[in-house]
Design an enzyme around this catalytic site. Structure first.
Site, PDB file in Angstrom:
ATOM      1  N   LYS A 152       1.014  -1.243   0.028  1.00  0.00           N
ATOM      2  CA  LYS A 152      -0.024  -0.138   0.122  1.00  0.00           C
ATOM      3  C   LYS A 152       0.892   1.370   0.042  1.00  0.00           C
ATOM      4  CE  LYS A 152      -1.719   3.018   2.224  1.00  0.00           C
ATOM      5  NZ  LYS A 152      -1.685   4.441   2.138  1.00  0.00           N
ATOM      6  N   GLU A 231       5.842  -0.384  13.265  1.00  0.00           N
ATOM      7  CA  GLU A 231       6.615   0.371  13.771  1.00  0.00           C
ATOM      8  C   GLU A 231       6.158   1.806  13.805  1.00  0.00           C
ATOM      9  OE1 GLU A 231      10.645   2.935  12.611  1.00  0.00           O
ATOM     10  OE2 GLU A 231      10.651   0.980  12.018  1.00  0.00           O
ATOM     11  N   CYS A 268      12.511   8.085  12.580  1.00  0.00           N
ATOM     12  CA  CYS A 268      12.137   7.350  13.778  1.00  0.00           C
ATOM     13  C   CYS A 268      13.198   7.004  14.904  1.00  0.00           C
ATOM     14  CB  CYS A 268      11.585   5.845  13.363  1.00  0.00           C
ATOM     15  SG  CYS A 268      13.044   4.972  12.239  1.00  0.00           S
ATOM     16  N   GLU A 360       6.052  11.592  20.996  1.00  0.00           N
ATOM     17  CA  GLU A 360       7.047  12.014  20.165  1.00  0.00           C
ATOM     18  C   GLU A 360       6.735  13.220  19.310  1.00  0.00           C
ATOM     19  OE1 GLU A 360       9.053   9.749  16.142  1.00  0.00           O
ATOM     20  OE2 GLU A 360       6.872   9.142  16.970  1.00  0.00           O
TER      21      GLU A 360
END
Length: 500
Positions: A152, A231, A268, A360
């Site tokens: 995707k 993740e 990340c 975050e």
């Protein structure tokens, strides 16, 4: 659906049917053929590097050096997994001979190998348009395991995704891979429907915590739940000792700013929190280094909007001080451009601020948390940073103490990678790498980087008292794939526990 891009209206049943057919052929192909196919895909990326990078520049705003390195990394991943396929160790083959005198009763002949799970759905990342996209780490690990892959694609780089798919599909086809081994689709609803399709047997995702948790819930709520590796979010705490700051404070400050500013903080593994004793010169050096960083465009309007909102909320948090204010600018096209913002607050104020301050911030922003000599750093790690991709420690030369040993243990319990005297940005594609961690870093604490990433798309199958001609090649007596095998001969159980 065309071979290079997702059509406006996609017959998802047909996509999955093609993926199932490709899996059935690919999973039993000779390892040499499968390895050569991955190598052909790597060569295609090499030969079309300029066109890929030019599209990446236009669609993402990432710099040429960053995209050049990412394209190289993507090709390296393909070559690494080609070697993994040829070596065969990933199959973890175990052969137990029939044993009438087995310690707890007669044992039949049992042979075990790892088996590819089936068609895999990969939700591509926005911040890595090559290395975590169409033929990025998740796709390559799944292909190496023997699975077919449906990607995707991310809406942030559709043309780059289409070109990558076209090049890789052509390379795979020319190397003898089955048709439609790799397919792409676009659209959020299409991704959701595919995740719920009975023909999909596993999924991988790189993106936001909110999106990942939603998709993981769908995967778990299916009539037949499937493995979902997501993740999600990580703040990657960094700990600095007073001795380290005295020994090389300026160098640490400069490298910290570079790590926060790299790719506009859209990584990340960006260090989101730095835990350190009060050190005024350290803050001054950070401010000076940050002032030298030029502005960088964020990936998309949506990410830019979220960054500006999050930055404002953090700056308004009670007790927050500004070390380097940074800047934000929105251009005529709605894109946000930013320079690094570094804030500071005490451990007490951070605890008082609660979860809102600990989320975050995706962009070039980090928070320094000042602590006193009596702070229990291990307890702080467990309480405030319970799930991360990385935790970093900067120590002075030869610095060791029970306090540090406890912190290292806490870091290992709460992170996938513990590193010393470096910075977490930059993830080596190497066999020993662990890129995962306890929730919310990932939904399943495995890895999406390194050769161990292949394990996410395999499951164990044992064959008991099976005629040799009906065994899969890795388990046959002749071992035609020449894979390493662990063998337990008859009579072995009589000697268990007596070694040494």
């Amino acid at each position: 659906m065309t071979s290079s891009s997702a059509a406006a209206t996609t017959d998802l049943d047909a996509v999955v049917s093609a993926a199932v057919a490709a899996y059935e052929q690919w999973s039993v192909l000779d390892p040499g053929v499968r390895a050569d196919a991955l190598l052909a895909a790597a060569t295609a990326l090499d030969e079309n590097a300029d066109e890929l990078i030019t599209l990446g520049l236009a669609e993402t705003g990432l710099t040429r050096p960053r995209l050049t390195g990412e394209r190289t990394r993507t090709a390296v991943q393909l070559r690494l997994f080609a070697d993994v396929i040829r070596a065969g160790e990933y199959l973890d083959v175990r052969i137990d001979a029939a044993d009438p005198d087995f310690a707890i009763g007669p044992r039949p002949a049992v042979r075990r190998t790892l088996w590819p799970v089936g068609p895999v759905l990969n939700f591509a990342a926005g911040n890595f348009p090559l290395a975590f996209s169409v033929i990025g780490g998740d796709s390559v690990a799944a292909l190496a395991a023997g699975c077919s892959v449906i990607v995707k694609v991310h809406p942030g780089h559709p043309q780059l995704s289409a070109l990558t798919a076209q090049l890789v599909r052509s390379a795979l086809d020319s190397a003898g891979a089955p048709a439609d081994l790799l397919q792409i689709v676009s659209g959020e609803q299409e991704g959701v429907e595919l995740l719920q399709h009975s023909g999909i047997r596993a999924a991988a995702f790189t993106g936001s915590t909110r999106g990942g948790v939603f998709l993981a819930g769908l995967a778990a709520a299916r009539d037949t739940p499937i493995p979902f590796f997501g993740e999600l979010g990580s703040v990657n705490p960094v700990y600095l000792t007073a001795a380290a700051l005295t020994e090389r404070g300026d160098a640490i400050a400069d490298a910290f700013v570079a790590s926060v500013a790299g790719s506009a903080g859209q990584l990340c593994t960006k260090p989101g929190f730095v835990v350190a004793p009060e050190h005024e010169k350290f803050g001054e050096r950070i401010a000076a280094a940050a002032s030298e960083v030029g502005e960088h465009r964020l990936l998309s309007e949506k990410i830019g909007d979220a960054y500006r909102e999050r930055r404002t909320a953090l700056m308004d948090t009670p007790g927050m001080q500004v070390v380097a204010a940074g800047s934000v600018r929105v251009d005529d096209d709605g894109h946000t451009w930013a320079t690094p913002t570094v804030l500071r607050m005490t451990e007490q104020d951070l605890r008082a601020a609660g979860d809102d301050a600990l989320e975050e911030c995706f962009g070039p922003l980090a928070v320094i948390v000042t602590v006193t000599g009596g702070s229990d750093l291990a307890a702080l790690q467990y309480e405030l940073f319970p799930g991360n991709l990385t935790t970093t420690l900067h120590l002075a030369g030869g610095e060791v103490s029970p306090t540090l040993a406890a912190l290292v243990t806490a870091a290992a319990q709460t992170s996938g990678r513990v590193l010393f005297d470096g910075w977490p940005t930059g993830v080596a594609v190497t066999p020993a790498m662990q890129h995962g961690g306890p929730f919310p870093a990932t939904t399943v604490d495995t890895t999406s980087v390194g050769t161990a990433a292949i394990g996410r798309f395999l499951r164990g199958v044992s064959f008991q008292s099976t005629p040799d001609a009906l065994l899969p090649p890795p388990l046959q007596d002749a071992n035609p794939w020449h894979v390493p095998r662990t063998e337990a001969p008859a009579g072995e159980s009589a000697h268990w526990g007596r070694a040494g």
